[in-house]
Design an enzyme around this catalytic site. Sequence first.
Site, PDB file in Angstrom:
ATOM      1  N   GLU A  19      -2.964  -4.757  -2.953  1.00  0.00           N
ATOM      2  CA  GLU A  19      -3.510  -5.381  -4.359  1.00  0.00           C
ATOM      3  C   GLU A  19      -3.564  -4.620  -5.278  1.00  0.00           C
ATOM      4  O   GLU A  19      -3.050  -5.278  -6.218  1.00  0.00           O
ATOM      5  CB  GLU A  19      -4.894  -6.063  -3.723  1.00  0.00           C
ATOM      6  CG  GLU A  19      -5.104  -6.638  -2.551  1.00  0.00           C
ATOM      7  CD  GLU A  19      -5.583  -5.863  -1.081  1.00  0.00           C
ATOM      8  OE1 GLU A  19      -4.603  -4.764  -1.009  1.00  0.00           O
ATOM      9  OE2 GLU A  19      -6.542  -6.051  -0.445  1.00  0.00           O
ATOM     10  N   TYR A  63      -4.653  11.809   1.223  1.00  0.00           N
ATOM     11  CA  TYR A  63      -5.451  10.452   1.704  1.00  0.00           C
ATOM     12  C   TYR A  63      -5.957   9.887   0.275  1.00  0.00           C
ATOM     13  O   TYR A  63      -5.836   8.566  -0.002  1.00  0.00           O
ATOM     14  CB  TYR A  63      -6.570  10.670   2.584  1.00  0.00           C
ATOM     15  CG  TYR A  63      -5.995  11.145   4.246  1.00  0.00           C
ATOM     16  CD1 TYR A  63      -4.765  11.425   4.197  1.00  0.00           C
ATOM     17  CD2 TYR A  63      -6.905  11.047   5.029  1.00  0.00           C
ATOM     18  CE1 TYR A  63      -4.406  11.749   5.624  1.00  0.00           C
ATOM     19  CE2 TYR A  63      -6.565  11.428   6.512  1.00  0.00           C
ATOM     20  CZ  TYR A  63      -5.226  11.599   6.574  1.00  0.00           C
ATOM     21  OH  TYR A  63      -4.675  11.945   7.780  1.00  0.00           O
ATOM     22  N   CYS A  70     -10.573  -2.995  -4.389  1.00  0.00           N
ATOM     23  CA  CYS A  70      -9.695  -3.859  -4.770  1.00  0.00           C
ATOM     24  C   CYS A  70     -10.403  -5.163  -5.422  1.00  0.00           C
ATOM     25  O   CYS A  70     -10.032  -5.659  -6.489  1.00  0.00           O
ATOM     26  CB  CYS A  70      -8.749  -4.399  -3.799  1.00  0.00           C
ATOM     27  SG  CYS A  70      -7.528  -3.103  -3.479  1.00  0.00           S
ATOM     28  N   CYS A 108      -4.106   0.631  -2.685  1.00  0.00           N
ATOM     29  CA  CYS A 108      -4.044  -0.405  -1.795  1.00  0.00           C
ATOM     30  C   CYS A 108      -2.962  -1.512  -2.362  1.00  0.00           C
ATOM     31  O   CYS A 108      -2.653  -1.381  -3.572  1.00  0.00           O
ATOM     32  CB  CYS A 108      -5.292  -1.223  -1.926  1.00  0.00           C
ATOM     33  SG  CYS A 108      -6.793  -0.326  -0.727  1.00  0.00           S
ATOM     34  N   ASN A 114       0.692  -1.259   0.029  1.00  0.00           N
ATOM     35  CA  ASN A 114       0.034   0.208   0.030  1.00  0.00           C
ATOM     36  C   ASN A 114       0.954   1.309  -0.020  1.00  0.00           C
ATOM     37  O   ASN A 114       2.060   1.168   0.781  1.00  0.00           O
ATOM     38  CB  ASN A 114      -0.898  -0.027   1.391  1.00  0.00           C
ATOM     39  CG  ASN A 114      -0.441  -0.156   2.118  1.00  0.00           C
ATOM     40  OD1 ASN A 114       0.726  -0.776   2.694  1.00  0.00           O
ATOM     41  ND2 ASN A 114      -0.866   0.420   3.591  1.00  0.00           N
ATOM     42  N   ILE A 115       0.512   2.357  -0.530  1.00  0.00           N
ATOM     43  CA  ILE A 115       1.057   3.558  -0.852  1.00  0.00           C
ATOM     44  C   ILE A 115       0.167   4.548  -0.788  1.00  0.00           C
ATOM     45  O   ILE A 115      -0.815   4.906  -1.266  1.00  0.00           O
ATOM     46  CB  ILE A 115       1.727   3.495  -2.414  1.00  0.00           C
ATOM     47  CG1 ILE A 115       2.563   2.171  -2.826  1.00  0.00           C
ATOM     48  CG2 ILE A 115       2.624   4.929  -2.600  1.00  0.00           C
ATOM     49  CD1 ILE A 115       2.768   2.411  -4.301  1.00  0.00           C
ATOM     50  N   GLU A 116       0.563   5.451   0.753  1.00  0.00           N
ATOM     51  CA  GLU A 116      -0.493   6.231   1.043  1.00  0.00           C
ATOM     52  C   GLU A 116      -0.011   7.552   0.531  1.00  0.00           C
ATOM     53  O   GLU A 116       0.913   7.939  -0.330  1.00  0.00           O
ATOM     54  CB  GLU A 116      -0.478   6.304   2.884  1.00  0.00           C
ATOM     55  CG  GLU A 116      -1.142   4.928   2.942  1.00  0.00           C
ATOM     56  CD  GLU A 116      -1.467   4.694   4.462  1.00  0.00           C
ATOM     57  OE1 GLU A 116      -1.084   5.890   5.379  1.00  0.00           O
ATOM     58  OE2 GLU A 116      -2.187   3.851   4.833  1.00  0.00           O
ATOM     59  N   ASN A 117      -0.910   8.823   0.750  1.00  0.00           N
ATOM     60  CA  ASN A 117      -0.643  10.082   0.324  1.00  0.00           C
ATOM     61  C   ASN A 117      -1.215  11.010   1.325  1.00  0.00           C
ATOM     62  O   ASN A 117      -2.305  10.731   1.890  1.00  0.00           O
ATOM     63  CB  ASN A 117      -1.463  10.043  -1.128  1.00  0.00           C
ATOM     64  CG  ASN A 117      -1.177  11.488  -1.665  1.00  0.00           C
ATOM     65  OD1 ASN A 117      -1.511  12.521  -1.580  1.00  0.00           O
ATOM     66  ND2 ASN A 117      -0.218  11.213  -2.858  1.00  0.00           N
ATOM     67  N   ALA A 118      -0.497  12.016   1.407  1.00  0.00           N
ATOM     68  CA  ALA A 118      -1.027  13.171   2.359  1.00  0.00           C
ATOM     69  C   ALA A 118      -2.329  13.567   2.090  1.00  0.00           C
ATOM     70  O   ALA A 118      -2.940  14.085   3.154  1.00  0.00           O
ATOM     71  CB  ALA A 118      -0.101  14.367   2.376  1.00  0.00           C
TER      72      ALA A 118
END
Length: 156
Positions: free
Chosen positions: A74, A67, A113, A72, A61-65
Amino acid sequence: MEFVHQKSVNTECIDELEQTVIQKLIAGAIDARKKSYSPYSHFQVGAALLTGDGQIITGCNIENAAYGPTNCAERTAFFKAVSDGIRDFRAIAIVGSPEGDEVTQYAYPCGVCRQVMMEFCNPASFQIIVAKSEQDYRVMTLQEILPEGFGPDNLC
Ligand code: THU
């Protein structure tokens, strides 16, 4: 440690994955989880996708400021594969849990997903493995967790 391999009931028509393959996928997901970029939720997820020709494509998973742009694990794995020209998939292993080495839960794929899986996979045969470890996992088909799903066939 006790070996927990739980299988849901409706699996007659699926092409059984060998246990060694399942464990290789889980190991890939555990490894991919270490790359999780999740400074906001602190929930780390790794996924390992098995292609029709036996390759394993991983994702985290790669999040971001902001949001919303968060991706995800997957979908990272699916999009990596599809962008490399691969569209034939057999199974995915998912390992997700709050930050830390210990995996305390089975992390099921989110609705978005599941819908992405529906785009590229046969729901009756695509297998989803949610795991706490290589010895403790559950296996199910996409159809079981996305019944009556809407997919490309509906548009024909
Ligand atoms: N997450 C996944 O990577 N896969 C899922 O199927 C559920 C949620 C991630 C998104 C976000 O970075 C974190 O878990 C908390 O929602």
